[in-house]
Structures are given as structure tokens and as C-alpha cells.
Design an enzyme around this catalytic site. Structure first.
Site, PDB file in Angstrom:
ATOM      1  CB  SER A 238     -99.149 -40.897   8.915  1.00 47.31           C
ATOM      2  OG  SER A 238     -98.317 -41.017  10.049  1.00 47.31           O
ATOM      3  CE  LYS A 283     -94.926 -42.913   8.931  1.00 43.07           C
ATOM      4  NZ  LYS A 283     -96.226 -42.248   8.715  1.00 43.07           N
TER       5      LYS A 283
END
Length: 341
Positions: A238, A283
């Protein structure tokens, strides 16, 4: 025995049992939460996170932070309840992170390989965006293929049987048109030394009529330009988007972030397409806690991200690398970027 003492013992026994069970017995869940963030324009342990040599670099300021999710395993009952009650963590079945029949070591190794692949894809996507020349490199060599012991990861492929190798697809095209048992001549460069080697092709595992070299080609920067990523102990794919943006920022005029604090996430492939990731809410929390004002969200994560936006964090919808750069340009020019709203 005094009745009061008996009553007290009767009351304490369940509490003691619960205490022992709660602190010893593990639950089949893991806790997910905000993990550390890293500025891809900055340093870690004295090294540039994205280290570029062999080309003039443009000065950068501000932040382009990649974000991570923390995973806490082996929780007892009390720990699991504590994470759940914190409001910043979530519990998911352990099998979703560590599938049955797969060891934790295997999962961790797979995540590390995904991270390395994301670094390679990020480099290629950025170089294509900048229209900079690339070369064909050996990414990996199979343990039981014909190229084993001849080619090594990092070798630059120049030609096969005199035909110049211009991209990874050309390698596959040339080799697959030859029959198993054919001896081919491979010209390659290792470091500063040009070499040639003869390799006898084997049969492709999925098509016995086609030749098989037993290596996987990729693209990379043309020397003297070199790109090295210096983040250890991070897994998963990611970080790709933020790595690409950092490389573009260092190799092109101006500042993508306008000197501001931008964070984000997203996988990236060699064409620059940005893909979805897991744990988007954690996140975003990590990014806002670190000071981010803008967060780049993969388009396929927008619906989930929009449901839990930390106060003061602007979400920007990203489908590809070109779009991410355009959105940052819009912000710098005072225009509204494409949002997740």
C-alpha cells in the site's frame, strides 16, 4: 466456618476465575489500529526513504507521508476488550489476517515480498510519468529454471540472439517463440561489465511447446540514475502511490505538496493505476494524528473512508498517478480537487 467468610469466598471465586481466564486465554481475534507513518521525502535511520542518485534533484519541503496499520496478535480477553473499547482499534477474526494452514512467518514473508514489488512498481510508474528512459532488468530468477546460476537479480538485459530487449514483454515474446532445448545467447550487463551467456531453454510449465528461461523481467531506471527505497520491517503493497509521488517530486521542478503536509495510501502498478487497500480508517487516523491536512484515498476506498473522516482532514479521490498529481496541482493553485464526497 463463619457464614460471612463463606459468602465472601463464594463471591471472590468467580472473580478470580475470570481474572485468570481473562489474562491467560487468548481470543481468535487481532486488533487493528493506526500504525506509524513515514515521510517519503524524509529520512529514516539516517538514510533517505527514497534515495535518488545519478540525477539532479529538486529541493523538497513539507511531507508526503505513507501510512500503515498496526496489527496486534495473541490478545487475551482483557486486552481484546481494551482495544475494542478504545475507539481507535477494531477487532477482526484472526483468520482474516493469518489464514488457517498458513504460518505467521509465511504471511509476513508474503507481505515483505508485496512491499518489494510495490517499490519496483512505484519506480517504474514514476519514471513513465516523467517520461524518463528505462532499462529491462532481471527481477527474479527461478530456483529450478535454466537461467539459475547464469543471470542474477539486477542484471540489465540488452539483447537475446542479437535482438535488442526494449521492454519486459519483448523478453517473453522472444523466448516463447523458441522451442524447448534451443540454445539462446543472452547479452546482459552486470554492474559496469557487459557479458554474454548461452542458455538452453526448458519447456514452459504451462505450455510444453514453448521455451522457458526461468526468470522474470522488469523495468528500472537507466544508469547512472539509481533509486533505492530504505524502509525496513514494513509489509504489504500500500505504499506504492506515495513512493511514486516522492520520486516524481524529487526529479521534477516545484513541490507536489506545495510545502504542506500530505499523506495517503494506495497500491500502484507499473501503468500508474492506484488500487484499494485495507484499514483505511486507521490510516486516516494515523495521518491526522501526525499532522496531515490532506489524505490521498484510492477511489475504491472512498465510500468506506467517507464514513469516518477525522476532523480537519481533506480526502482526495485518486484513481491513478496522473490524477494524484493533478489533484495536488489543483490544491496548490487554490482549486478544489476531486474529493471522496
Amino acid at each position: 466456618m463463619n457464614r460471612r467468610i463463606l459468602t465472601l469466598i463464594a463471591a471472590l471465586v468467580p472473580v478470580l476465575v475470570l481474572g485468570v481466564v481473562g489474562s491467560v486465554v487468548t481470543v481468535p481475534f487481532v486488533a487493528l489500529g493506526p500504525g506509524p507513518t513515514f515521510d517519503t521525502l524524509g529520512e529514516v535511520d539516517g538514510k533517505q526513504v527514497v534515495d535518488v542518485t545519478g540525477a539532479p534533484l529538486d529541493p523538497t519541503t513539507g511531507h508526503l507521508n505513507m501510512t500503515t496499520v498496526s496489527v496486534r496478535d495473541g490478545l487475551n480477553l482483557f486486552e481484546a476488550f481494551g482495544f475494542w473499547a478504545s475507539g481507535e482499534h477494531g477487532l477482526v477474526p484472526r483468520a482474516e489476517v493469518y489464514p488457517p494452514g498458513v504460518s505467521r512467518e509465511e504471511v509476513d514473508n508474503s507481505n515483505k515480498q508485496d512491499f518489494k514489488d510495490s517499490e519496483a512498481n512505484a519506480e517504474i510508474a514514476a519514471l513513465h510519468f516523467l517520461k524518463m528512459p528505462t532499462v529491462v532488468l532481471v527481477r527474479a530468477v527461478g530456483d529450478d529454471g535454466p537461467a539459475k546460476g547464469v543471470l542474477e537479480p539486477g542484471d540489465e538485459l540488452i539483447a537475446i540472439d542479437g535482438t535488442p530487449v526494449t521492454d519486459p514483454a519483448k523478453v517473453v515474446e522472444i523466448v516463447s517463440t523458441k522451442a524447448p532445448g534451443t540454445v539462446i545467447t543472452v547479452a546482459f550487463r552486470r554492474g559496469s561489465e557487459d557479458r554474454t551467456a548461452q542458455i538452453t531453454l526448458a519447456a514452459r510449465p504451462d505450455d510444453a511447446g514453448k521455451g522457458y528461461l526461468g526468470m522474470s523481467p522488469t523495468e528500472g531506471a537507466r544508469p547512472p540514475l539509481e533509486v533505492e527505497f530504505n524502509l525496513a520491517d514494513i509489509g504489504g503493497p500500500s505504499a506504492g502511490l506515495m513512493f511514486s509521488l516522492a520520486l516524481i517530486d524529487k526529479l521534477s521542478p516545484g513541490e507536489l505538496n506545495g510545502g504542506r503536509f500530505v499523506a495517503g495510501t494506495g497500491t500502484i502498478d507499473e501503468t500508474g493505476k492506484v488500487g484499494p487497500i485495507g484499514g483505511i480508517q486507521y490510516k486516516m487516523m494515523a495521518a491526522r494524528d501526525a499532522g496531515a491536512e490532506t489524505f490521498l484515498v484510492p477511489a475504491d476506498n472512498c465510500a468506506e473512508a467517507s464514513r469516518r473522516v477525522p476532523d480537519g482532514l481533506r480526502l482526495v479521490k485518486v484513481e491513478n498517478l496522473d490524477g494524484a498529481v493533478r489533484s495536488l496541482d489543483d490544491i496548490n493553485a487554490g482549486r478544489e480537487p476531486v474529493s471522496c464526497g
